[in-house]
Design a protein around this motif. Sequence first.
Motif, PDB file in Angstrom:
ATOM      1  N   PHE A 143      12.673 -14.382   2.143  1.00  0.00           N
ATOM      2  CA  PHE A 143      11.873 -13.417   1.412  1.00  0.00           C
ATOM      3  C   PHE A 143      12.640 -12.103   1.324  1.00  0.00           C
ATOM      4  O   PHE A 143      12.965 -11.506   2.353  1.00  0.00           O
ATOM      5  CB  PHE A 143      10.522 -13.203   2.113  1.00  0.00           C
ATOM      6  CG  PHE A 143       9.636 -12.229   1.403  1.00  0.00           C
ATOM      7  CD1 PHE A 143       8.779 -12.665   0.407  1.00  0.00           C
ATOM      8  CD2 PHE A 143       9.666 -10.892   1.724  1.00  0.00           C
ATOM      9  CE1 PHE A 143       7.969 -11.774  -0.267  1.00  0.00           C
ATOM     10  CE2 PHE A 143       8.856  -9.979   1.062  1.00  0.00           C
ATOM     11  CZ  PHE A 143       8.006 -10.430   0.065  1.00  0.00           C
TER      12      PHE A 143
ATOM     13  N   TRP B 277       6.128 -13.043  -4.509  1.00  0.00           N
ATOM     14  CA  TRP B 277       5.356 -13.932  -3.645  1.00  0.00           C
ATOM     15  C   TRP B 277       4.349 -14.754  -4.445  1.00  0.00           C
ATOM     16  O   TRP B 277       4.174 -15.939  -4.212  1.00  0.00           O
ATOM     17  CB  TRP B 277       4.684 -13.120  -2.552  1.00  0.00           C
ATOM     18  CG  TRP B 277       3.877 -13.940  -1.607  1.00  0.00           C
ATOM     19  CD1 TRP B 277       2.530 -13.902  -1.427  1.00  0.00           C
ATOM     20  CD2 TRP B 277       4.360 -14.952  -0.712  1.00  0.00           C
ATOM     21  NE1 TRP B 277       2.135 -14.813  -0.476  1.00  0.00           N
ATOM     22  CE2 TRP B 277       3.256 -15.476  -0.018  1.00  0.00           C
ATOM     23  CE3 TRP B 277       5.626 -15.469  -0.427  1.00  0.00           C
ATOM     24  CZ2 TRP B 277       3.366 -16.479   0.938  1.00  0.00           C
ATOM     25  CZ3 TRP B 277       5.736 -16.470   0.528  1.00  0.00           C
ATOM     26  CH2 TRP B 277       4.620 -16.965   1.195  1.00  0.00           C
TER      27      TRP B 277
ATOM     28  N   PHE C 159       6.018 -17.604  -6.192  1.00  0.00           N
ATOM     29  CA  PHE C 159       6.339 -18.655  -5.217  1.00  0.00           C
ATOM     30  C   PHE C 159       5.109 -19.509  -4.920  1.00  0.00           C
ATOM     31  O   PHE C 159       5.179 -20.742  -4.943  1.00  0.00           O
ATOM     32  CB  PHE C 159       6.879 -18.028  -3.924  1.00  0.00           C
ATOM     33  CG  PHE C 159       6.998 -18.991  -2.787  1.00  0.00           C
ATOM     34  CD1 PHE C 159       8.043 -19.897  -2.730  1.00  0.00           C
ATOM     35  CD2 PHE C 159       6.051 -19.007  -1.765  1.00  0.00           C
ATOM     36  CE1 PHE C 159       8.151 -20.797  -1.676  1.00  0.00           C
ATOM     37  CE2 PHE C 159       6.149 -19.889  -0.711  1.00  0.00           C
ATOM     38  CZ  PHE C 159       7.204 -20.796  -0.669  1.00  0.00           C
TER      39      PHE C 159
ATOM     40  N   ARG D  55       5.014 -23.677  -5.560  1.00  0.00           N
ATOM     41  CA  ARG D  55       5.418 -24.448  -4.377  1.00  0.00           C
ATOM     42  C   ARG D  55       4.949 -25.898  -4.515  1.00  0.00           C
ATOM     43  O   ARG D  55       3.947 -26.174  -5.183  1.00  0.00           O
ATOM     44  CB  ARG D  55       4.890 -23.815  -3.105  1.00  0.00           C
ATOM     45  CG  ARG D  55       3.404 -23.983  -2.915  1.00  0.00           C
ATOM     46  CD  ARG D  55       2.942 -23.281  -1.675  1.00  0.00           C
ATOM     47  NE  ARG D  55       2.187 -24.181  -0.845  1.00  0.00           N
ATOM     48  CZ  ARG D  55       1.243 -23.791  -0.019  1.00  0.00           C
ATOM     49  NH1 ARG D  55       0.967 -22.514   0.117  1.00  0.00           N
ATOM     50  NH2 ARG D  55       0.607 -24.676   0.704  1.00  0.00           N
TER      51      ARG D  55
ATOM     52  N   LEU E  83       3.402 -24.089   4.744  1.00  0.00           N
ATOM     53  CA  LEU E  83       4.232 -22.893   4.843  1.00  0.00           C
ATOM     54  C   LEU E  83       4.440 -22.537   6.299  1.00  0.00           C
ATOM     55  O   LEU E  83       3.476 -22.380   7.050  1.00  0.00           O
ATOM     56  CB  LEU E  83       3.577 -21.722   4.115  1.00  0.00           C
ATOM     57  CG  LEU E  83       3.324 -21.912   2.618  1.00  0.00           C
ATOM     58  CD1 LEU E  83       2.688 -20.653   2.040  1.00  0.00           C
ATOM     59  CD2 LEU E  83       4.598 -22.266   1.887  1.00  0.00           C
TER      60      LEU E  83
ATOM     61  N   GLY F 187       6.268 -19.738   8.524  1.00  0.00           N
ATOM     62  CA  GLY F 187       6.966 -18.470   8.636  1.00  0.00           C
ATOM     63  C   GLY F 187       7.781 -18.430   9.920  1.00  0.00           C
ATOM     64  O   GLY F 187       7.351 -18.941  10.957  1.00  0.00           O
TER      65      GLY F 187
ATOM     66  N   TYR G 257       9.988 -23.537   4.918  1.00  0.00           N
ATOM     67  CA  TYR G 257      10.258 -22.540   5.947  1.00  0.00           C
ATOM     68  C   TYR G 257      10.632 -21.235   5.259  1.00  0.00           C
ATOM     69  O   TYR G 257      11.462 -21.220   4.342  1.00  0.00           O
ATOM     70  CB  TYR G 257      11.400 -22.999   6.854  1.00  0.00           C
ATOM     71  CG  TYR G 257      11.069 -24.260   7.617  1.00  0.00           C
ATOM     72  CD1 TYR G 257      10.366 -24.196   8.816  1.00  0.00           C
ATOM     73  CD2 TYR G 257      11.432 -25.511   7.135  1.00  0.00           C
ATOM     74  CE1 TYR G 257      10.050 -25.350   9.515  1.00  0.00           C
ATOM     75  CE2 TYR G 257      11.124 -26.668   7.820  1.00  0.00           C
ATOM     76  CZ  TYR G 257      10.425 -26.578   9.010  1.00  0.00           C
ATOM     77  OH  TYR G 257      10.119 -27.735   9.702  1.00  0.00           O
ATOM     78  N   ILE G 258      10.015 -20.133   5.716  1.00  0.00           N
ATOM     79  CA  ILE G 258      10.226 -18.837   5.076  1.00  0.00           C
ATOM     80  C   ILE G 258      10.703 -17.836   6.121  1.00  0.00           C
ATOM     81  O   ILE G 258      10.019 -17.576   7.112  1.00  0.00           O
ATOM     82  CB  ILE G 258       8.931 -18.327   4.423  1.00  0.00           C
ATOM     83  CG1 ILE G 258       8.379 -19.380   3.458  1.00  0.00           C
ATOM     84  CG2 ILE G 258       9.170 -16.998   3.713  1.00  0.00           C
ATOM     85  CD1 ILE G 258       6.956 -19.119   3.027  1.00  0.00           C
TER      86      ILE G 258
ATOM     87  N   LEU H  38       9.128 -10.693   7.840  1.00  0.00           N
ATOM     88  CA  LEU H  38       8.108 -11.176   6.899  1.00  0.00           C
ATOM     89  C   LEU H  38       6.937 -10.196   6.851  1.00  0.00           C
ATOM     90  O   LEU H  38       6.343  -9.909   7.887  1.00  0.00           O
ATOM     91  CB  LEU H  38       7.570 -12.548   7.335  1.00  0.00           C
ATOM     92  CG  LEU H  38       8.419 -13.761   7.046  1.00  0.00           C
ATOM     93  CD1 LEU H  38       7.743 -15.011   7.607  1.00  0.00           C
ATOM     94  CD2 LEU H  38       8.683 -13.921   5.568  1.00  0.00           C
TER      95      LEU H  38
ATOM     96  N   VAL I 132       2.521 -12.014   3.638  1.00  0.00           N
ATOM     97  CA  VAL I 132       3.182 -13.323   3.582  1.00  0.00           C
ATOM     98  C   VAL I 132       2.749 -14.149   4.793  1.00  0.00           C
ATOM     99  O   VAL I 132       2.388 -15.321   4.661  1.00  0.00           O
ATOM    100  CB  VAL I 132       4.717 -13.173   3.524  1.00  0.00           C
ATOM    101  CG1 VAL I 132       5.404 -14.516   3.701  1.00  0.00           C
ATOM    102  CG2 VAL I 132       5.141 -12.514   2.218  1.00  0.00           C
TER     103      VAL I 132
ATOM    104  N   CYS J 124       0.801 -18.224   5.637  1.00  0.00           N
ATOM    105  CA  CYS J 124       1.518 -19.286   6.337  1.00  0.00           C
ATOM    106  C   CYS J 124       0.565 -20.138   7.180  1.00  0.00           C
ATOM    107  O   CYS J 124      -0.382 -19.632   7.781  1.00  0.00           O
ATOM    108  CB  CYS J 124       2.599 -18.688   7.242  1.00  0.00           C
ATOM    109  SG  CYS J 124       3.967 -17.944   6.328  1.00  0.00           S
TER     110      CYS J 124
END
Length: 148
Positions: free
Chosen positions: A9, A61, A64, A68, A74, A76, A95-96, A104, A108, A112
């Motif tokens: 990100f 975001w 995304f 997705r 998700l 994080g 994986y972010i 993050l 966001v 997750c």
Amino acid sequence: MSFFEIGIFAPIHNENIGTLWRSAYQLGAAGIFVIGKWRRSQASDTARTMLEIPFRNYLNWENFLQHRPVGSRLVGIEMGGEPLASFQHPTQALYILGSEANGLPDYVQKHCDHIIHIEALRDSSYNVAVAGSIVMYHRFLKSPGGAL
């Protein structure tokens, strides 16, 4: 079907994107992505993984979240989450990682399904490409046939 992708990100340094891309290819990722910053080729990607697994760029975001893969979880990667050592990786995961300077954002993290962190002997702040590589390696070890 099992798959995962990994992304950053709002990354700051291009070299980290290329390094993460190469590790993602080596460790079985279906692709990598960046949210909020466009980059095409990466000097640190000496294995030319751009020819092997896709790179996706999301403008923000919301973009995304709209695009997705259906059913993906998700995950994080941020300090203060569940320890990586005890984490059970979802079958379908995205994986972010946060940016090198800011991590993050809270908004966001709220989206997750899991927040995980990587334990350390000293400071638990890793380089973003290193952190992503460690998480992917852990997934590899925990996967059927991963531990050699």
